[in-house]
Design a protein around this motif. Structure first.
Motif, short mmCIF file in Angstrom:
data_model
loop_
_atom_site.label_atom_id
_atom_site.label_comp_id
_atom_site.label_asym_id
_atom_site.label_seq_id
_atom_site.Cartn_x
_atom_site.Cartn_y
_atom_site.Cartn_z
N GLU A 139 0.83 -1.21 0.00
CA GLU A 139 0.00 0.00 0.00
C GLU A 139 0.87 1.26 0.00
O GLU A 139 0.55 2.24 -0.69
CB GLU A 139 -0.93 0.01 1.21
N GLU A 140 1.97 1.24 0.76
CA GLU A 140 2.86 2.40 0.80
C GLU A 140 3.55 2.62 -0.55
O GLU A 140 3.67 3.76 -1.02
CB GLU A 140 3.90 2.20 1.91
N LEU A 141 3.99 1.52 -1.17
CA LEU A 141 4.61 1.63 -2.49
C LEU A 141 3.62 2.18 -3.52
O LEU A 141 3.96 3.03 -4.34
CB LEU A 141 5.13 0.27 -2.94
N ARG A 142 2.38 1.68 -3.46
CA ARG A 142 1.35 2.14 -4.40
C ARG A 142 1.07 3.63 -4.21
O ARG A 142 0.93 4.38 -5.19
CB ARG A 142 0.08 1.34 -4.22
N ALA A 143 1.00 4.07 -2.95
CA ALA A 143 0.70 5.48 -2.67
C ALA A 143 1.81 6.38 -3.21
O ALA A 143 1.53 7.45 -3.79
CB ALA A 143 0.53 5.68 -1.17
#
Length: 540
Positions: free
Chosen positions: A503-507
């Motif tokens: 999720e952090e990478l996607r954000a």
């Protein structure tokens, strides 16, 4: 058992004498009638005159005037019909004579194939079939020809022939299905007693061992396909066939590889302008790794081939390692994987590296060893294209870390991750304008905001499916792609080194300008190309 003695033995002899006396008193006509009836009921069945005399293998080899190894090859390929009795092979002399005359082996059918042929012919006529018994095909051969014709005429990616238990009746049936636009459609129900004969015919065509029913087998069929089942306008179609032993009978999957329907041209792939721009920029780099991710059947191989087709020219050495090689490419040396010969992904990649290629394509990264070699190849100055089975672009980076690769190496070597899915397009002949249901709109607005798509800036022209003859009553016709492209920038690299979540990478990627796959699908639905229902089915 002990012998009878005394009164018992005397009684037995007396009984036999009395029976003989009664028979002697019967009229001659009555005795002859009884004898005839007894003879008809007790007689041994006559051998099948069509099959004739049964011979052993030595006699069959002598008649064919060949060697034992050659005879075994003919037997496995189904050119010679035989039957196994215990551990010995037996053959009908008539079958050997058929082979000597150049005739195909006979196929024994435990049920009438007529109704199946009529049903398949009726469906095939809807797609312009003009073949039939007059073209020298009948029975099982004609049925198999029409099965393959239907799959190719319907635009199916693969044909499935499997056996199941009916829910209502509880009986065993065989089902013929075709995967059209990514969704299985039932074509016909087949008498399960006919399945072995159909499978045997397909094995014969695919050059597989027709007597091997306990192990999986893979084969290949090259057919000349005509849009009318007969005629001069034919094209060459490559069929990859898999036979899988199952509880109710062998399951068959035929993968259709039709080069004429697959345009290996990057310009024909309907990516968004931003995604296409990023992909072209990555292909222009002299080195690095470009990853294409997605589940099976999402078009990964087509994208890789299209990219290689764009790079192909005499001044560039391109090598591919594939399992299997699906299409032939210009200016490329394509290496198929053959584990039985010791040619695995890792050994093939190492061998190709010694040939100093400019561009390499690795069909799939399956383990840490292959991943490490791919990264090393990229870092020493080669452009490498490969695939990974992940659900989205951000999870591909996380997957490589989980496999065991160094995050610093991944960040330095990887240049672009492209994730994609295939979605069905609305049929242009029957779709109509319509407003989606409220819960679909709410979910779409949420996914658009999370995926970097301005929901308020959209000018929605939503449509819904109806169904007509041209789309086989499904409401969809053809497929297109939804995708997301994640460029591995220094900021993504620093984030990856800190062990982030997906999720952090996607954000981080969305803040850098990436539009997620779900948001790309919603954009297409708003443009009237597909439905929100289809997008939710594919991306959830």
């Amino acid at each position: 058992m002990a012998a009878k003695s005394g009164k018992g033995a005397k009684k037995g002899r007396t009984g036999k004498k009395a029976k003989a006396a009664r028979k002697a008193k019967e009229p001659a006509g009555k005795r002859d009638k009884k004898a005839k009836k007894r003879t008809n009921s007790d007689a041994v069945p006559e051998p099948d005159v069509r099959n004739g005399e049964i011979i052993d293998m030595e006699e069959a080899i002598r008649l064919l005037k060949t060697t034992r190894p050659t005879f075994y090859r003919w037997l496995r390929a189904g050119k010679v019909k035989g039957m196994k009795v215990g551990r010995q092979w037996r053959f009908y002399r008539d079958d050997i004579k058929r082979f000597l005359k150049g005739e195909a082996p006979r196929i024994d059918l435990p049920a009438d194939i007529g109704p199946l042929v009529k049903m398949l012919e009726k469906k095939a006529r809807e797609f312009g079939w003009r073949g039939g018994p007059e073209n020298g095909r009948k029975g099982v051969k004609l049925a198999v020809d029409m099965i393959l014709f239907l799959g190719m005429s319907m635009g199916a990616s693969d044909i499935h022939l499997t056996s199941h238990i009916e829910t209502e009746s509880g009986r065993n049936v065989s089902i013929l299905r075709c995967r059209v636009d990514g969704v299985l459609q039932q074509v016909a129900q087949i008498d399960i007693r006919l399945l072995p004969a159909i499978v045997e015919r397909l094995k014969y065509m695919a050059a597989c061992d027709i007597h091997e029913k306990a192990k999986p087998q893979d084969g290949r069929i090259l057919v000349n396909f005509s849009e009318h089942g007969a005629g001069e306008s034919q094209k060459r179609v490559d069929l990859r066939v898999n036979f899988l032993p199952a509880a109710l009978g062998e399951a068959v999957t035929v993968k259709i590889l039709d080069a004429s329907t697959v345009a290996l041209n990057l310009d024909t792939i309907e990516y968004s302008k931003d995604d296409m721009k990023r992909l072209r920029r990555a292909l222009d780099l002299p080195w690095g790794v470009i990853l294409v991710t997605g589940p099976t059947g999402s078009g990964k191989t087509t994208v890789l081939y299209s990219c290689l087709n764009r790079l192909a020219r005499p001044g560039i050495e391109i090598m591919t390692v594939e399992d299997p090689v699906e299409y032939s490419l210009p200016w490329a040396t394509q290496v198929p994987i053959r584990p039985s010969a010791g040619v695995t992904f890792t050994t093939a990649i190492r061998a190709c590296l010694r040939s100093d290629p400019d561009v390499m394509m690795v069909g799939e990264i399956r383990n840490l060893e292959a991943l490490s070699i791919v990264m090393q190849v990229a870092l020493v100055g080669h452009l490498v294209l490969s695939t990974l089975h992940t659900t989205e672009a951000a999870s591909a980076l996380k997957r490589m870390v989980d496999i065991g690769a160094d995050p610093f190496v991944i960040a330095d070597a990887t240049k672009l991750v492209l994730a994609q899915r295939l979605i069905r397009k609305l049929c242009p002949h029957c779709s109509v304008e319509a407003e989606p249901e409220p819960h679909y709109l709410e979910r779409a607005a949420e996914l658009a905001r999370e995926g970097g798509l301005g929901w308020q800036s959209l000018r929605p022209r939503f449509r819904k499916r109806v169904g007509c003859k041209k789309c086989n009553r499904t409401g969809y016709r053809g497929r297109t792609v939804i995708a997301e492209t994640l460029e591995v920038t220094p900021k993504i690299g620093r984030c990856l080194k800190n062990d982030p979540s997906v999720e952090e990478l996607r954000a981080v990627a969305v803040r850098q300008g990436m539009t997620t796959m779900a948001a790309d699908g919603i954009r297409r639905a708003a443009n009237g190309e597909t439905t929100l229902e289809e997008i939710m089915r594919v991306v959830g």
